[in-house]
Write an enzyme that holds these catalytic residues in place. Structure first.
Site, short mmCIF file in Angstrom:
data_model
loop_
_atom_site.label_atom_id
_atom_site.label_comp_id
_atom_site.label_asym_id
_atom_site.label_seq_id
_atom_site.Cartn_x
_atom_site.Cartn_y
_atom_site.Cartn_z
N GLY A 46 0.85 -1.18 0.00
CA GLY A 46 0.00 0.00 0.00
C GLY A 46 0.89 1.24 0.00
NE ARG A 54 5.38 -3.32 -4.54
CZ ARG A 54 4.08 -3.50 -4.28
NH1 ARG A 54 3.67 -3.59 -3.04
NH2 ARG A 54 3.20 -3.57 -5.26
CG ASP A 103 -0.57 1.98 -5.66
OD1 ASP A 103 -0.09 1.53 -4.62
OD2 ASP A 103 -1.66 1.59 -6.12
CG ASN A 139 -5.64 1.78 -7.16
OD1 ASN A 139 -4.86 1.93 -6.21
ND2 ASN A 139 -6.78 1.15 -7.03
CE LYS A 140 -2.24 -4.11 -6.47
NZ LYS A 140 -0.86 -4.55 -6.75
CD GLN A 193 -3.04 -7.04 -3.36
OE1 GLN A 193 -3.79 -7.65 -4.11
NE2 GLN A 193 -1.89 -6.55 -3.76
O1 MRU Z 1 0.59 -3.93 -4.59
P1 MRU Z 1 0.01 -3.31 -3.36
O2 MRU Z 1 -0.80 -4.22 -2.53
O3 MRU Z 1 1.02 -2.52 -2.59
O4 MRU Z 1 -0.99 -2.30 -4.02
C1 MRU Z 1 -1.24 -1.08 -3.56
C2 MRU Z 1 -2.59 -1.02 -3.10
O5 MRU Z 1 -2.86 -1.45 -2.00
C3 MRU Z 1 -3.62 -0.45 -3.92
O6 MRU Z 1 -3.29 -0.17 -5.20
C4 MRU Z 1 -4.31 0.65 -3.19
O7 MRU Z 1 -5.56 0.77 -3.71
C5 MRU Z 1 -3.57 1.97 -3.19
S1 MRU Z 1 -2.60 2.25 -1.76
C6 MRU Z 1 -3.67 3.06 -0.65
#
Ligand code: MRU
Length: 364
Positions: free
Chosen positions: A54, A90, A241, A251-252, A200
């Site tokens: 996150g 990351r 992100d 975002n994801k 997630q």
């Molecule tokens: O790959 P992750 O689990 O680190 O992904 C990030 C996220 O949790 C999401 O994209 C999230 O919606 C944004 S972070 C608040």
């Protein structure tokens, strides 16, 4: 937020004043365990392997990673090395770079003997600030969703991935308005996308909503469009992100498809974000955001708990089928109804963002 009735943050300084402790998210929802991060390399490993994840929590962990590095060796070369090792952990979440730039600038200006304490102090401040920012995102988001007219007896939200308190230090971004609505007695229910490949949504969002008592239902990632067509979703809300200057939202993976379905069905699509997630240096998210390509085994294997209570991992693909695993996508600003930040709610475009952050206007 609470776990078993006891308040927790996702990351904190341990009782010895040096070791950092964090919730191990790779074991949830089946096991609640705390990890000790003793060296900078432990913080890097936690970020890379998604023990913590996150965007805001990645930033906070990186800040503590710098502190751990300074506790071992506060020299200039060690500072430079910690910066580059942590930055590479990351690639997508811009909060990582934001936190590292902040720490590096402050620490480089100090004599090495002062760096350890200053780094721990700043990391703690970043954590406190993140919790407060998320609380305010919750307040602004709550005011926004109070204006929506539920299509049924309760307000139905849909969220993707985990942008709850586990993705931040506390409260969450997308989930903060939902927690505040629930706490204010507004009947609210959340459709939780499972969020393949790492689930997630199924393992983290469902767990934290359940711990707080918020009614929710986990759905397959592909179910959202159908539910929107049947008037079962009043609004979508996700985290991000990295969001660009003009409001493109990274975002994801899968977020973009939900935004398309929301637009086709007249469902408002909100994004909750703290200011460190705004990347003012870029405009076109599709062109300029490097997307993390993760190990294909995240797709080809799935892990969970078996009937004997053991954590297991099993194959789901034919042995020789290749798999691709882009971890994020970019939702163009035109599909976003509004951005919800700690300073208020704005349209997803440069003018909207500058109305909240006028100090970011480019000099004429
Ligand atoms: O790959 P992750 O689990 O680190 O992904 C990030 C996220 O949790 C999401 O994209 C999230 O919606 C944004 S972070 C608040």
């Amino acid at each position: 937020m609470k776990v078993d009735g006891r308040p927790y943050r996702t990351i904190w300084l341990g009782p010895d004043g040096t070791t950092v402790q964090a919730i191990d998210q790779t074991l949830l929802p089946h096991r609640f365990a705390i990890r000790d991060l003793r060296r900078m390399e432990d913080a890097e490993h936690a970020i890379r392997t998604m023990i913590v994840r996150g965007a805001p929590l990645i930033g906070a962990t990186a800040a503590y990673g710098m502190a751990l590095a300074m506790a071992t060796d506060p020299s200039d070369p060690a500072l430079a090395r910690a910066y580059s090792v942590l930055l590479a952990a990351r690639p997508t979440a811009v909060n990582l770079r934001w936190a590292l730039d902040d720490l590096r600038a402050r620490l480089a200006a100090l004599p090495p003997s002062d760096r350890r304490d200053a780094a721990y102090r700043r990391a703690a401040e970043i954590c406190d600030e993140d919790a407060e920012i998320c609380r305010r995102i919750g307040e602004h988001g709550l005011a926004e969703i109070k204006r929506l007219k539920p299509r049924g007896e309760r307000l139905n939200a849909l969220t993707h991935c985990n942008a709850g308190w586990l993705a931040t230090v506390d409260w969450g971004t997308a989930l903060a308005p939902i927690y505040q609505a629930h706490d204010a007695g507004i009947p609210i229910h959340v459709w939780v996308d499972e969020t393949r490949p790492r689930n997630q949504g199924a393992s983290l969002t469902a767990w934290e909503l359940g711990e707080h008592g918020v009614p929710h239902t986990v759905i397959a990632d592909n179910a959202g469009g159908h539910l929107m067509q049947r008037d079962k979703v009043d609004f979508c809300i996700v985290g991000t992100d990295r969001t660009t200057r003009r409001g493109d939202v990274c975002n994801k993976i899968g977020t973009y498809l939900k935004a398309l379905a929301a637009r086709d069905n007249g469902v408002p699509f909100y994004v909750g974000l703290p200011y460190p997630t705004i990347d003012w240096t870029i405009e076109d998210g599709h062109r300029d955001i490097p997307i993390e390509e993760r190990d294909a085994r995240e797709l080809s294997r799935i892990s969970g708990r078996n009937e004997s209570g053991e954590m297991v991992s099993i194959d789901v693909l034919p042995e020789n089928s290749p798999a691709a695993n882009p971890a994020f996508d970019v939702t163009p600003a035109r599909l976003v109804t509004a951005l919800i930040t700690e300073r208020g709610v704005c349209s997803a475009d440069e003018a909207g963002l500058l109305s909240l952050y006028p100090e970011r206007a480019r000099a004429a």
